[in-house]
Design an enzyme around this catalytic site. Structure first.
Site, PDB file in Angstrom:
ATOM      1  CE  LYS A 113      -4.346  -1.637   2.039  1.00 33.49           C
ATOM      2  NZ  LYS A 113      -5.291  -1.444   3.150  1.00 33.49           N
ATOM      3  CE  LYS A 194     -11.270 -12.311  -4.111  1.00 32.68           C
ATOM      4  NZ  LYS A 194     -10.551 -12.261  -2.860  1.00 32.68           N
ATOM      5  CE  LYS A 197     -15.291  -5.754   0.108  1.00 35.67           C
ATOM      6  NZ  LYS A 197     -14.810  -5.264   1.373  1.00 35.67           N
TER       7      LYS A 197
HETATM    8  P1  AMP Z   1     -12.264  -8.902   0.401  1.00 33.48           P
HETATM    9  O1  AMP Z   1     -13.528  -8.328  -0.117  1.00 33.48           O
HETATM   10  O2  AMP Z   1     -11.320  -9.243  -0.698  1.00 33.48           O
HETATM   11  O3  AMP Z   1     -11.659  -8.137   1.538  1.00 33.48           O
HETATM   12  O4  AMP Z   1     -12.628 -10.337   1.001  1.00 33.48           O
HETATM   13  C1  AMP Z   1     -13.208 -10.580   2.253  1.00 33.48           C
HETATM   14  C2  AMP Z   1     -13.443 -12.077   2.381  1.00 33.48           C
HETATM   15  O5  AMP Z   1     -14.504 -12.460   1.490  1.00 33.48           O
HETATM   16  C3  AMP Z   1     -12.227 -12.917   1.939  1.00 33.48           C
HETATM   17  O6  AMP Z   1     -11.470 -13.313   3.019  1.00 33.48           O
HETATM   18  C4  AMP Z   1     -12.840 -14.123   1.275  1.00 33.48           C
HETATM   19  O7  AMP Z   1     -13.034 -15.137   2.241  1.00 33.48           O
HETATM   20  C5  AMP Z   1     -14.202 -13.677   0.818  1.00 33.48           C
HETATM   21  N1  AMP Z   1     -14.263 -13.432  -0.642  1.00 33.48           N
HETATM   22  C6  AMP Z   1     -14.025 -12.269  -1.296  1.00 33.48           C
HETATM   23  N2  AMP Z   1     -14.245 -12.390  -2.617  1.00 33.48           N
HETATM   24  C7  AMP Z   1     -14.614 -13.676  -2.819  1.00 33.48           C
HETATM   25  C8  AMP Z   1     -14.983 -14.436  -3.981  1.00 33.48           C
HETATM   26  N3  AMP Z   1     -15.019 -13.892  -5.196  1.00 33.48           N
HETATM   27  N4  AMP Z   1     -15.312 -15.720  -3.815  1.00 33.48           N
HETATM   28  C9  AMP Z   1     -15.300 -16.292  -2.587  1.00 33.48           C
HETATM   29  N5  AMP Z   1     -14.979 -15.643  -1.452  1.00 33.48           N
HETATM   30  C10 AMP Z   1     -14.632 -14.347  -1.561  1.00 33.48           C
END
Ligand code: AMP
Ligand code: TRP
Length: 328
Positions: A113, A194, A197
């Protein structure tokens, strides 16, 4: 025997996706049955990078309402805002003075970051210490996090061990509970990536607060392939396989059941079935969200969480001050 305590923090950055729901929230809902569970919005962590004030405020309230709408039960979880419990920052300071600049500057997330801006904040460096304060204050047994946060739980352990050695037994040593790599939901437009967000192409990402018609449209226009048959084959049919994952996760079915069910379907019928399930599930979440978002019930939940956690944190804070010598 008393239940073990789990604690996790969520950063209020943007509306969560169907990937988060399937990959993380569903596991958290399972956790609440087994553990004494504390869940908080890590809003003070969110200001370690630039963020617009009104956006942040909106995200905070939305995220809490959304988690509860998804099935996080306020009766089974203590829910609060980090910034409403002033002890976190105070405890963090005492821990900072027992943490080395060198170990913080070696954290992978900090290195990544801080590279992105010439003018990063000191908060970005001390971020893991605030996280250690979040965890150690509550004698947490387990910290459920994604793999990217494992290093931060490990430094919290190091800080706790060092503090205990210097000042006598003060903190429980927490264990990370790394979220199993369950099903990974991929981007609907580029199913080799993937669903994230922060993705730029909105068409590939379903957010839990997207309009249901938009959700249906996104699924109906998901990228598929030219095979023409519903198979679970991530290498050759990544788009179809992703839709199967969404379907079975939301329906609690097995892959085999889904393959059997759609053995004679064309892609159009299959997508319609997936869209129906997703719309149905997310509509329920959105209805509950809409009930909660401007409701006093939400404030009551946060008030109760604040009072309960402030009491626990004050105790730890007082013990730390005594041990460190911050007394008259
Ligand atoms: P993030 O939004 O990347 O901070 O992710 C938070 C948590 O959501 C992660 O630790 C994953 O366990 C889960 N996660 C995020 N994106 C995915 C996805 N596309 N598929 C499955 N699990 C996800
Ligand atoms: N840093 C975590 C993240 O970005 C959020 C967080 C803050 C957290 N404090 C925590 C997670 C304490 C677990 C425990 O995901």
């Amino acid at each position: 025997m008393d239940k073990k305590r789990v604690l996790t923090g969520l950063q209020p950055t943007g509306v969560i996706t169907l990937g988060n729901y399937i990959g993380a929230i569903k596991q958290m809902i399972e956790c609440q049955e087994k553990y004494d569970s504390i869940l908080f919005i890590a809003d003070m962590h969110a200001i370690t990078v630039p963020i617009d004030a009104d956006t942040l405020a909106k995200n905070i309230r939305q995220l809490i309402a959304l988690y509860i709408a998804c099935g996080i039960d306020p009766k089974k979880n203590t829910i609060f805002l980090q910034s409403e419990n002033e002890y976190h920052a105070n405890i963090s300071w005492m821990l900072e003075c027992n943490t080395y600049y060198g170990e913080l500057s070696r954290m992978t997330q900090f290195k990544d970051k801080s590279k992105k801006s010439a003018n990063f904040t000191a908060g970005l460096l001390t971020y893991p210490v605030l996280m250690a304060a979040d965890i150690l204050t509550y004698d947490t047994d387990f910290v459920p996090v994604g793999i990217d946060q494992k290093q931060h739980v490990e430094i919290a352990r190091d800080i706790a061990i060092r503090f205990n050695k210097k000042y006598g037994d003060t903190f429980k040593i927490p264990e990370p509970l790394i979220r199993e790599e369950g099903v990974k939901i991929t981007d609907l437009q580029d199913p080799t990536k993937k669903m994230s967000k922060s993705s730029e192409n909105q068409k590939g990402v379903i957010r839990l607060l997207d309009d249901v018609d938009v959700i249906r449209k996104k699924i109906m226009s998901a990228t598929t392939d030219s095979v023409g048959k519903i198979n679970f084959d991530v290498d050759n049919q990544p788009g179809i396989s992703n839709l199967i994952n969404i379907y079975i996760s939301l329906k609690n079915k097995t892959k085999e059941e889904a393959l059997e069910e759609f053995s004679n379907s064309n892609y159009g019928n299959f997508k319609t079935a997936v869209a129906d399930v997703a719309v149905n599930e997310l509509k329920k979440i959105q209805d509950r969200f809409n009930e909660l978002i401007d409701n006093k019930e939400l404030d009551d939940i946060l008030d109760a969480g604040r009072e309960k956690t402030r009491m626990i944190a004050k105790e730890k804070y007082d013990i730390m001050k005594q041990k460190i010598g911050l007394r008259r």
